[in-house]
Design an enzyme around this catalytic site. Sequence first.
Site, PDB file in Angstrom:
ATOM      1  N   HIS A   8     -10.588  -2.541   5.037  1.00  0.00           N
ATOM      2  CA  HIS A   8     -10.360  -2.031   6.388  1.00  0.00           C
ATOM      3  C   HIS A   8     -11.125  -0.751   6.691  1.00  0.00           C
ATOM      4  O   HIS A   8     -11.009  -0.221   7.790  1.00  0.00           O
ATOM      5  CB  HIS A   8      -8.859  -1.788   6.569  1.00  0.00           C
ATOM      6  CG  HIS A   8      -8.362  -0.721   5.641  1.00  0.00           C
ATOM      7  ND1 HIS A   8      -8.319  -0.883   4.274  1.00  0.00           N
ATOM      8  CD2 HIS A   8      -7.941   0.540   5.862  1.00  0.00           C
ATOM      9  CE1 HIS A   8      -7.880   0.216   3.706  1.00  0.00           C
ATOM     10  NE2 HIS A   8      -7.639   1.101   4.651  1.00  0.00           N
ATOM     11  N   ASP A   9     -11.843  -0.220   5.715  1.00  0.00           N
ATOM     12  CA  ASP A   9     -12.629   0.994   5.938  1.00  0.00           C
ATOM     13  C   ASP A   9     -14.129   0.704   5.959  1.00  0.00           C
ATOM     14  O   ASP A   9     -14.927   1.615   6.144  1.00  0.00           O
ATOM     15  CB  ASP A   9     -12.378   2.014   4.805  1.00  0.00           C
ATOM     16  CG  ASP A   9     -10.952   2.513   4.762  1.00  0.00           C
ATOM     17  OD1 ASP A   9     -10.325   2.624   5.832  1.00  0.00           O
ATOM     18  OD2 ASP A   9     -10.459   2.803   3.648  1.00  0.00           O
ATOM     19  N   GLU A  56      -7.039   3.196  -5.492  1.00  0.00           N
ATOM     20  CA  GLU A  56      -8.251   3.430  -4.692  1.00  0.00           C
ATOM     21  C   GLU A  56      -8.841   4.761  -5.145  1.00  0.00           C
ATOM     22  O   GLU A  56      -8.200   5.802  -5.017  1.00  0.00           O
ATOM     23  CB  GLU A  56      -7.924   3.495  -3.200  1.00  0.00           C
ATOM     24  CG  GLU A  56      -9.204   3.603  -2.374  1.00  0.00           C
ATOM     25  CD  GLU A  56      -9.022   4.231  -0.999  1.00  0.00           C
ATOM     26  OE1 GLU A  56      -9.864   3.973  -0.130  1.00  0.00           O
ATOM     27  OE2 GLU A  56      -8.056   4.977  -0.791  1.00  0.00           O
ATOM     28  N   ASP A 110      -3.232   4.497  -2.451  1.00  0.00           N
ATOM     29  CA  ASP A 110      -4.235   5.095  -1.581  1.00  0.00           C
ATOM     30  C   ASP A 110      -4.806   6.388  -2.178  1.00  0.00           C
ATOM     31  O   ASP A 110      -4.041   7.237  -2.650  1.00  0.00           O
ATOM     32  CB  ASP A 110      -3.565   5.405  -0.230  1.00  0.00           C
ATOM     33  CG  ASP A 110      -4.551   5.817   0.827  1.00  0.00           C
ATOM     34  OD1 ASP A 110      -5.418   5.005   1.166  1.00  0.00           O
ATOM     35  OD2 ASP A 110      -4.449   6.952   1.329  1.00  0.00           O
ATOM     36  N   ASP A 119       0.861  -1.171   0.000  1.00  0.00           N
ATOM     37  CA  ASP A 119       0.000   0.000   0.000  1.00  0.00           C
ATOM     38  C   ASP A 119       0.904   1.229   0.000  1.00  0.00           C
ATOM     39  O   ASP A 119       1.900   1.265   0.730  1.00  0.00           O
ATOM     40  CB  ASP A 119      -0.823  -0.027   1.300  1.00  0.00           C
ATOM     41  CG  ASP A 119      -2.157   0.662   1.169  1.00  0.00           C
ATOM     42  OD1 ASP A 119      -2.212   1.696   0.501  1.00  0.00           O
ATOM     43  OD2 ASP A 119      -3.126   0.162   1.764  1.00  0.00           O
TER      44      ASP A 119
END
Length: 557
Positions: free
Chosen positions: A328-329, A254, A199, A98
């Site tokens: 994870h969000d 993302e 990200d 990431d």
Amino acid sequence: MQEPWWKRSTVYQIYPKSFNDTTASGMGDLQGVIEKLDYLKELGVDMLWLTPIYRSPQRDNGYDISDYYDIEPAYGTMEDVERLVQGLHDRDMKLMMDIVINHTSTDHKWFQQAKTSKDNPYRDYYIWRDSSDGNAPNNWVSKFGGSAWALEEHTDQYYLHLFDKTQADLNWENDEVRNQLYEMMNFWADKGLDGFRLDVINLVSKVQSFPYDESAPDGQFGKEYYTDGPRIHEFMKEMNQNVFAPHNLVTVGEMSSTSLAACQQYTRPGANELDMTFNFHHLKADYEKGKKWTDGKLDFIKLKQILADWQIGMHQAGGWNALFWCNHDQPRIVSRFGDDNLYHRESAKMLATVMHMMQGTPYIYQGEEIGMTDPKFSSIEYYNDVETQNAYSELKESGMDDRAVMQIIQRRSRDNSRTPMQWNAAQHAGFSKGEPWLSVAANYKEINAEKALADDNSIFYHYQTLIRLRKEYAIITHGDYEPLCMEDERIFSYERRWNGEKLLVIANFFGESTEFTYPKKEIGEAEILLSNYQDSAPNYSKVQLRPFEAIIYYSKS
Ligand code: GLC
């Protein structure tokens, strides 16, 4: 052209902080990931995506990087990363790191320098503006609540932060910034990793006049001026040329609040930008008026429409979707769109089936493969996430009573997916011998990996089969997408066709039985590739679907 390997692959996302702790620190670590590689190999995934492990004050759990060239000590060392890469490659698996380059932590040395004076050589690494009549430069808001500008008192200017105020946005207009970032990414690529997850990468190019935003129905003022901004495609091509292409890396971007047209452009053949994109529109189908911190109800028809539009749109453009329900969000999908109680197993398998038979590269988030649920913590003290804490304060300030606020927090908090991985029935679910940084969900004795592995009929093995089917049936990778029963309030169904083959997915998305009628005139006999009930009907002309029943039919003419 040879088909890229990642088109038949499945990625597994690891949130190291909550995965496996080998030092009893209460926080997971890299050695903990290495320890579980055989488990992941057994599941059958091809690549791991590791959320950020770089040095960070952990205000946003690593998405606030203070040193790109160092590992957060609690996670381990650079040698551990090298061992992880080796361990994966030995098993014919890959690693995707990431990378957070829209912003850095305000602890990063660039920012520490930048804030000292307007003439500092690093000043222009970030985005500074004067106040407007004693207020912030404009009305843009942070995605974590409040203004997107923070005043730096010493130099009396504001810096932009689209996320927390300790996450300062980098100035991508500055060539030196971009070059520094590419150099850093090349440093990582040279370690032998296989790809990057980028990200919020579609936020890096901002409209340079930083205009006042006249209207934003969802309250996200400023969004249209920094989302898929003016120079974004130029930047992606440049990064591709400088980093991805020379190392032959796979990339997933993302994309925050993006559009189909933009994602077609990022990923279409010949674009030389990114391989695939995450978008979140389908995960807003239960938001009220587009707002996250609400107790909205799932609009099922809308969910189907969004997924269909993206399936068809990306297929037509030759682009590529990253497929996912969880990360994870996001809250846990079995708690969100399934039934984490009575039909835990059936609904978790149904949701997996619906997503994994689509075109794209599926991503499984740790614990999803065993049907981990939201923890439903009773009080705000159990929640750690910065966004959750801010939302809690804002909701309370709006005058809502605590019970109603907690109901929203329990449904929406990002900590829903961040509770420690449930490995077994031992203390703290086998995650740690210390006190976990975030509490384990109470159901770990029933829901854990050890139990799942011992049960042939578990959710784990359903995922394993889905991963295998993608490798065996080229139609899953190549077929087109035709949605069926779009007006049906219960059924999620679609058909894929390719090269004389047909794949039909029929799923009852809810807990009451319902009847499916195949809407075309073809004879409905086919082989069942997978079902979440033992004895599903081989003829699909008319099917009585039990709660959350999901069936994949395959035929060849
Ligand atoms: C992405 C990450 C999220 C993080 C944010 C800011 O959305 O997935 O966890 O808080 O970016 O970096």
